[in-house]
Write an enzyme that holds these catalytic residues in place. Structure first.
Site, mmCIF file in Angstrom:
data_model
loop_
_atom_site.group_PDB
_atom_site.id
_atom_site.type_symbol
_atom_site.label_atom_id
_atom_site.label_comp_id
_atom_site.label_asym_id
_atom_site.label_seq_id
_atom_site.Cartn_x
_atom_site.Cartn_y
_atom_site.Cartn_z
ATOM 1 N N ARG A 36 0.826 -1.214 0.000
ATOM 2 C CA ARG A 36 0.000 0.000 0.000
ATOM 3 C C ARG A 36 0.862 1.266 0.000
ATOM 4 O O ARG A 36 0.556 2.238 -0.678
ATOM 5 C CB ARG A 36 -0.893 0.003 1.241
ATOM 6 C CG ARG A 36 -1.803 -1.221 1.345
ATOM 7 C CD ARG A 36 -3.232 -0.831 1.180
ATOM 8 N NE ARG A 36 -4.124 -1.980 1.224
ATOM 9 C CZ ARG A 36 -4.971 -2.211 2.215
ATOM 10 N NH1 ARG A 36 -5.037 -1.401 3.252
ATOM 11 N NH2 ARG A 36 -5.785 -3.256 2.145
ATOM 12 N N ASP A 142 -15.516 8.308 10.088
ATOM 13 C CA ASP A 142 -14.434 7.362 9.806
ATOM 14 C C ASP A 142 -13.133 8.158 9.828
ATOM 15 O O ASP A 142 -13.137 9.376 9.675
ATOM 16 C CB ASP A 142 -14.615 6.687 8.442
ATOM 17 C CG ASP A 142 -13.816 5.403 8.320
ATOM 18 O OD1 ASP A 142 -14.393 4.302 8.510
ATOM 19 O OD2 ASP A 142 -12.586 5.474 8.053
HETATM 20 C C1 LIG Z 1 -13.386 -3.028 8.139
HETATM 21 S S1 LIG Z 1 -14.066 -1.385 8.073
HETATM 22 C C2 LIG Z 1 -15.623 -1.652 8.908
HETATM 23 C C3 LIG Z 1 -16.766 -0.953 8.224
HETATM 24 C C4 LIG Z 1 -18.164 -1.167 8.822
HETATM 25 N N1 LIG Z 1 -18.254 -0.684 10.184
HETATM 26 C C5 LIG Z 1 -18.576 -2.608 8.761
HETATM 27 O O1 LIG Z 1 -18.625 -3.291 9.773
HETATM 28 O O2 LIG Z 1 -18.856 -3.083 7.647
HETATM 29 C C6 LIG Z 1 -13.081 -0.566 9.325
HETATM 30 C C7 LIG Z 1 -13.123 0.958 9.223
HETATM 31 O O3 LIG Z 1 -12.564 1.515 10.411
HETATM 32 C C8 LIG Z 1 -11.848 2.687 10.067
HETATM 33 N N2 LIG Z 1 -10.895 3.002 11.149
HETATM 34 C C9 LIG Z 1 -9.729 2.368 11.456
HETATM 35 N N3 LIG Z 1 -9.130 2.958 12.500
HETATM 36 C C10 LIG Z 1 -9.926 3.985 12.884
HETATM 37 C C11 LIG Z 1 -9.843 4.980 13.896
HETATM 38 N N4 LIG Z 1 -8.801 5.037 14.739
HETATM 39 N N5 LIG Z 1 -10.834 5.891 13.988
HETATM 40 C C12 LIG Z 1 -11.889 5.848 13.130
HETATM 41 N N6 LIG Z 1 -12.025 4.936 12.140
HETATM 42 C C13 LIG Z 1 -11.054 4.017 12.016
HETATM 43 C C14 LIG Z 1 -11.204 2.343 8.737
HETATM 44 O O4 LIG Z 1 -10.871 3.510 7.995
HETATM 45 C C15 LIG Z 1 -12.304 1.508 8.073
HETATM 46 O O5 LIG Z 1 -13.116 2.283 7.236
#
Ligand SMILES: C[S@@+](CC[C@H](N)C(=O)[O-])C[C@H]1O[C@@H](n2cnc3c(N)ncnc32)[C@H](O)[C@@H]1O
Length: 270
Positions: A36, A142
């Site tokens: 990435r 997010d």
């Molecule tokens: C795997 S996705 C989950 C999406 C959705 N909640 C679902 O369950 O389908 C994880 C998301 O968490 C976000 N994320 C990771 N670390 C984070 C943080 N410290 N604060 C806010 N968002 C975060 C990532 O950018 C990503 O979009």
């Protein structure tokens, strides 16, 4: 062409990502992170990870950290993911309407590319139909600006909507050349904002009736999970609901919550 990432540089990136976003990158993620970040180094025309780490500790660091987190975060999601949660949410909205509530406030704390908040909007609005509950608002946040751009755009390839029942697709989505676009009525309750769950205290006021924070705490260590849960407790109304991913556990950090179903918690009354 940037060189491959050395263990020393990977360690420095891991430490930074953990400190800034609470994300614990395992050692096994080195190849993924390299794949990435190589793209990011190319975009910036940087010759090496050494140069990239210099940038991350220099005056432009705050801007670049947003890109770094964009590059390494995994945004996998889908409409109606873990569908049982939405059946329960329908019951919760109906119960609130029966109790005479007109307002319903949700926070979707890791909205990724938007499939989850748009699902919440469809489900809540359908559940409230024909009742006096007519003031629904959903805050979707997010850490990833790239993901939030997609949320705001609200346009998805046709196949992404395969998991949306046909009647709902017709009611809430317009066919466009790129696939499906969210209708204004589906977008109306939603607002989007960038927010880092690792930075406490959170700036919003609440209180929320429901918080969805699914499939992000798997990246946090116990301390990070505890930090989030404490803030969720503060921001939920008494007896409010917290949904986490079905493979996630709040074991050891769920003070002030009772487990209602696996991966569904309820704030205890004060
Ligand atoms: C795997 S996705 C989950 C999406 C959705 N909640 C679902 O369950 O389908 C994880 C998301 O968490 C976000 N994320 C990771 N670390 C984070 C943080 N410290 N604060 C806010 N968002 C975060 C990532 O950018 C990503 O979009």
């Amino acid at each position: 062409m940037p060189d491959s990432i050395s263990p020393k540089h990977y360690e420095a990136i891991r430490e930074l990502v953990h400190r800034r976003a609470g994300i614990a990158l395992g050692e096994s993620k080195q190849a993924l992170v390299q794949a990435r970040l190589t793209k990011r180094l190319r975009t910036l025309d940087l010759p090496s990870y050494e140069a990239y780490l210099d940038l991350l500790s220099g005056p432009g660091a705050d801007d670049e950290i947003v890109h770094l987190l964009d590059a390494i975060s995994t945004n996998f999601t889908s409409f109606f993911r873990e569908g049982r949660h939405f059946e329960l949410l329908t019951e919760i909205v109906r119960e609130a309407a029966r109790a005479g509530h007109r307002k319903f406030r949700l926070w979707c704390a890791a909205a990724a590319t938007g499939e989850e908040p748009y699902t919440l909007s469809m489900v809540c609005q359908e559940a409230a139909q024909g009742t006096h509950l007519d003031d629904i608002r959903i805050l979707a946040t997010d850490i990833s600006t790239r993901a939030l751009d997609k949320c705001r755009e609200g346009v998805y390839e046709t196949s992404r909507l395969d998991s949306v029942p046909e009647d709902m697709r017709k009611r809430w989505w317009d066919k466009v050349p790129e696939g499906w676009s969210a209708k204004p009525s589906l977008r109306a309750p939603l607002s989007f904002a960038r927010m880092n769950l690792a930075e406490v205290p959170y700036s919003m006021k609440g209180p929320f009736d429901v918080i969805f924070c699914r499939n992000v705490m798997i990246y946090f260590d116990k301390e990070g999970r505890g930090r989030f849960v404490k803030e969720a407790h503060r921001l939920l109304r008494p007896r409010g609901w917290l949904f986490v991913g079905s493979s996630e556990s709040l074991a050891g950090v769920a003070d002030g919550f009772q487990t209602e179903h696996p991966s569904v918690y309820r704030r205890e009354a004060p």
